[in-house]
Design an enzyme around this catalytic site. Structure first.
Site, short mmCIF file in Angstrom:
data_model
loop_
_atom_site.label_atom_id
_atom_site.label_comp_id
_atom_site.label_asym_id
_atom_site.label_seq_id
_atom_site.Cartn_x
_atom_site.Cartn_y
_atom_site.Cartn_z
N GLY A 1 1.57 -2.01 14.04
CA GLY A 1 1.44 -1.03 12.97
C GLY A 1 1.01 -1.67 11.66
O GLY A 1 0.36 -2.72 11.63
N SER A 2 1.41 -1.06 10.56
CA SER A 2 0.84 -1.40 9.25
C SER A 2 1.19 -2.79 8.73
O SER A 2 0.58 -3.25 7.76
CB SER A 2 1.26 -0.35 8.22
OG SER A 2 0.68 0.90 8.54
N VAL A 3 2.16 -3.47 9.33
CA VAL A 3 2.42 -4.86 8.95
C VAL A 3 1.15 -5.69 9.17
O VAL A 3 0.90 -6.68 8.47
CB VAL A 3 3.62 -5.42 9.75
CG1 VAL A 3 3.69 -6.93 9.64
CG2 VAL A 3 4.91 -4.80 9.25
N MET A 4 0.34 -5.26 10.12
CA MET A 4 -0.92 -5.97 10.42
C MET A 4 -1.89 -5.92 9.25
O MET A 4 -2.81 -6.75 9.17
CB MET A 4 -1.55 -5.33 11.66
CG MET A 4 -2.54 -6.21 12.37
SD MET A 4 -1.69 -7.59 13.18
CE MET A 4 -3.09 -8.68 13.44
N LYS A 5 -1.70 -4.99 8.34
CA LYS A 5 -2.59 -4.86 7.19
C LYS A 5 -2.55 -6.10 6.29
O LYS A 5 -3.49 -6.34 5.52
CB LYS A 5 -2.24 -3.60 6.40
CG LYS A 5 -2.53 -2.32 7.18
CD LYS A 5 -2.01 -1.08 6.47
CE LYS A 5 -2.29 0.17 7.31
NZ LYS A 5 -1.70 1.41 6.73
#
Length: 720
Positions: A326-330
């Site tokens: 999820g958005s931690v990958m951003k």
């Protein structure tokens, strides 16, 4: 009278000759027998065999007694030398009923079954009636009976208590076991050692999980033996030779785990897991400078001492589970774009939705925020904004940086079963979705390794759980910091850190729930959809993997904390609030272990913190002061039972070491203390403290010397 025939007359006249002939025949038979016996004797003596039986081996079997000298399995320690797992024995109780089992006049069988049942009922989880029934078996001539699972796995203490009752006929057999004194304590990481199936008492334990499995060859010992010649009664024969091969005990493993932090994390994890019932929950605290994992836990978990909960989750989800983060990958999408020169923060884009190929990608706020600058995409956690960044960068460049960050390959952390994760940008949509953490599989340790590049301003450090190992011969191998790559520059890392700060501090950031007064914090939140079994993604408010990655202090991170929570079944609060119940106190506790903030000079001298546990208070105080530390004493007792920082670590000379005594827990005078020292006090006592303001303590709601209760103590801070 009849006349004898001539032949009969001849025989009668020669009786001597007849006896002589008979004697010759007997002598011939005897001679043949003697020769046969001599030949047989020679055959047996020279060949050592009778028929197919080897007499030498038979003799050895009868009179040679072999005993195994058991080797001890090595110990696993935390970073300060505290035992996490060590060798032990468990015992099985049985009762001899055969009345022929005596030693002279001494009766070695159960003589008073009623008394025996009554006494054993105090120590075994069986009723007196049940034990009495076992002692009266239906089968006649029963030599001995056991008590099922209730009579197995007994501790040494229980065995000694039963022996102290002096019950005749009660015996014990022992089997190797493993003692895990902390119970639920990084259970999947530390692992488990168990006997083999159908193991004999002399067999060694085998590591089947975690560090126990990874370092099984180091930890297991080599059994020795003792061979002696004995008679039929077991007594050693005079002048017989005794052969002995000494056992070699196993080596040891010293981990990077901090017991104080690990225990606190387990408490927080249990609280959240009980209250919100997620299908899985994990957390890792790391020192990004060294890569040391200080605490790691997951739910479901188990107690390795009892096996409770083991059936609920065998896998170590920190390394064995692939998932879409999820958005931690951003964090890494932004870092790749900045490093490649393809990030234009002041350009504008239309938020809400974007169409890629035949798929419409939406922001979590499906109506969007209108047309906004690209520098707000990260703190708002805008999927559309990250897709725009990825499109500018291009799939080829993005893929290249993901590999530089170590995704798609194992970290090599010392745990068995680590997955590699994967990403494949065969379709344009895959690259776009990976920019916000879908269509890419990772494991937790890959994320910890990758984020260390941001925390360290460029160098990416391999995560590690082991400080050193000592093999069976005493040779020690130490493991230190290992830089595996430098995927980004210091400038890029600083810009990414600033963007993570905005997640907490900006009015439009998604991480307000994690804000900590007085803490310079950098955070990225994440919400990942979960793929369904029949294609597509699950729907529903709780059918997500929620996560948060945080660093503190953001300007020079000493700790990175990552928490992941899957599908909370009782989602009575927002996901960020739920995870903040772990994140905020855990990060505060970690920061409390830092030295006194008064000393900031680069020339400050560092010293090793001595061990004063279980010493007299005056002696411990003197020892700490001699080492160059300031001492604060909590409690009215005369014996030190806890200390912070713990022994073995390093701290700045002049910094404060807190000691807790065995008396009543009282409030010290905290005037002039830094926040980190007050947080140490909270950690040591387990009491609640409310910290207001910044700087150094000037007021406290509970006066010095008063008993610490359950009400929060308010500490007011002011700048000097």
């Amino acid at each position: 009278m009849k006349r004898k025939s001539p032949q009969r007359q001849a025989n009668a006249t020669h009786p001597t000759r007849n006896r002589k002939g008979f004697g010759i025949i007997l002598m011939f038979i005897a001679a043949v027998g003697l020769v046969a016996f001599a030949c047989r004797f020679a055959y047996v003596a020279l060949g050592g065999k009778v028929d197919s039986a080897n007499l030498s081996q038979y003799r050895q079997k009868v009179v040679a007694r072999n005993s195994v000298l058991k080797a001890k399995r090595g110990t696993i320690y935390d970073r300060s030398g505290n035992v996490i797992a060590e060798d032990s024995n468990t015992y099985t109780i049985y009762a001899v009923l055969d009345q022929n089992y005596v030693d002279g006049k001494k009766k070695l069988y159960v003589t008073d079954k009623a008394k025996t049942a009554k006494v054993l009922a105090k120590y075994l989880p069986l009723s007196e009636a049940k034990i009495n029934a076992i002692l009266h078996p239906k089968a006649k001539n029963t030599f001995q009976v056991e008590f099922g699972t209730a009579g197995t796995g007994l501790s040494l203490a229980t065995k000694q208590e039963i022996q102290a009752e002096h019950l005749s006929g009660i015996k014990f057999s022992d089997s190797p076991s493993r003692l895990y004194p902390n119970g639920v304590f990084a259970s999947h990481v530390v692992g488990l050692a168990q006997p083999k199936d159908h193991a004999k008492s002399t067999d060694q334990l085998v590591g089947v999980m975690g560090l126990e499995k990874q370092f099984n060859q180091t930890l297991k010992g080599t059994n020795g033996y003792r061979t002696s010649q004995t008679d039929a009664y077991g007594y050693q024969l005079p002048d017989s030779q005794v052969k002995t091969q000494a056992a070699v005990n196993g080596g040891s493993v010293t981990t990077t785990i901090d017991s104080s932090l690990q225990s606190y994390l387990e408490t927080l994890m249990t609280s959240v897991a009980t209250k919100y019932q997620p299908k899985s929950l994990s957390a890792v605290l790391e020192d990004p400078k060294t890569g040391e994992i200080l605490a790691a836990s997951q739910r479901p978990t188990f107690d390795p001492s009892t096996g409770d909960g083991l059936g609920d989750m065998w896998r170590d989800i920190l390394v064995e589970d692939n998932y879409e983060p999820g958005s931690v990958m951003k964090i890494f999408t932004l870092a790749a774009a900045i490093q490649s020169g393809k990030y234009y923060p002041n350009s504008y884009y239309r938020s809400g939705t974007v169409k890629v190929a035949d798929t419409t990608i939406k922001d979590w706020n499906t109506t969007g925020w209108g047309t906004i600058p690209l520098n707000q995409a990260f703190p708002r956690s805008s999927n559309v904004g990250m897709v725009k960044i990825e499109q500018t960068m291009g799939a080829t460049v993005f893929s290249e940086y993901l590999r530089k960050f170590g995704f798609g390959q194992q970290t090599g952390i010392a745990l068995p079963g680590e997955t590699s994760g994967k990403f494949d940008f065969g379709a344009y949509l895959d690259s776009a979705m990976a920019s916000f953490g879908q269509s890419i599989d990772v494991n937790t340790m890959q994320l910890m390794q990758a984020v260390s590049a941001v925390a360290n301003k460029g160098p990416m450090v391999k995560p590690r759980l082991v400080e050193k190992i000592t093999d069976k011969k005493g040779k020690t191998t130490t493991y230190g910091r290992q830089v595996v790559a430098k995927p980004i520059s210091k400038s890029t890392a600083t810009q990414v850190t600033d963007a993570m700060r905005a997640v907490v501090s900006a009015s439009y950031g998604t991480g307000a729930a994690y804000k900590m007064n007085g803490v310079d914090l950098a955070v990225k939140t994440g919400t990942a959809q979960i793929a369904g079994s029949s294609g597509g993604y699950l729907t529903g408010d709780s059918n997500y993997i929620f996560s948060v990655m945080g660093m503190a202090p953001a300007s020079n991170p000493k700790y990175v904390l990552y928490i992941s929570m899957k599908q909370p079944q009782k989602m009575t609060a927002p996901a960020e609030s739920i995870m903040a119940e772990i994140f905020k106190p855990m990060m505060a506790r970690a920061l409390a272990l830092e030295g006194n903030g008064d000393t900031t000079s680069d020339q400050a001298e560092v010293a090793s913190v001595p061990n004063v546990m279980n010493t007299a208070m005056a002696t411990g105080q003197q020892k700490l002061q001699t080492a160059g530390f300031s001492v604060a004493t909590i409690g009215t007792g005369s014996q030190i039972v806890q200390q912070l920082p713990t022994s073995g670590g390093s701290a700045l000379k002049g910094s404060r070491v807190l000691i807790l005594t065995n008396g009543a827990m009282t409030m010290p005078d905290v005037s002039g203390w830094s926040k980190s020292d007050v947080l140490k006090l909270a950690q040591l006592t387990g009491k609640k403290f409310s910290l207001k303001g910044s700087g150094y303590a000037t007021q406290q709601s509970l006066k010095a010397g008063a008993l610490l209760g359950d009400d929060p103590v308010v500490i007011q801070f002011q700048q000097k």
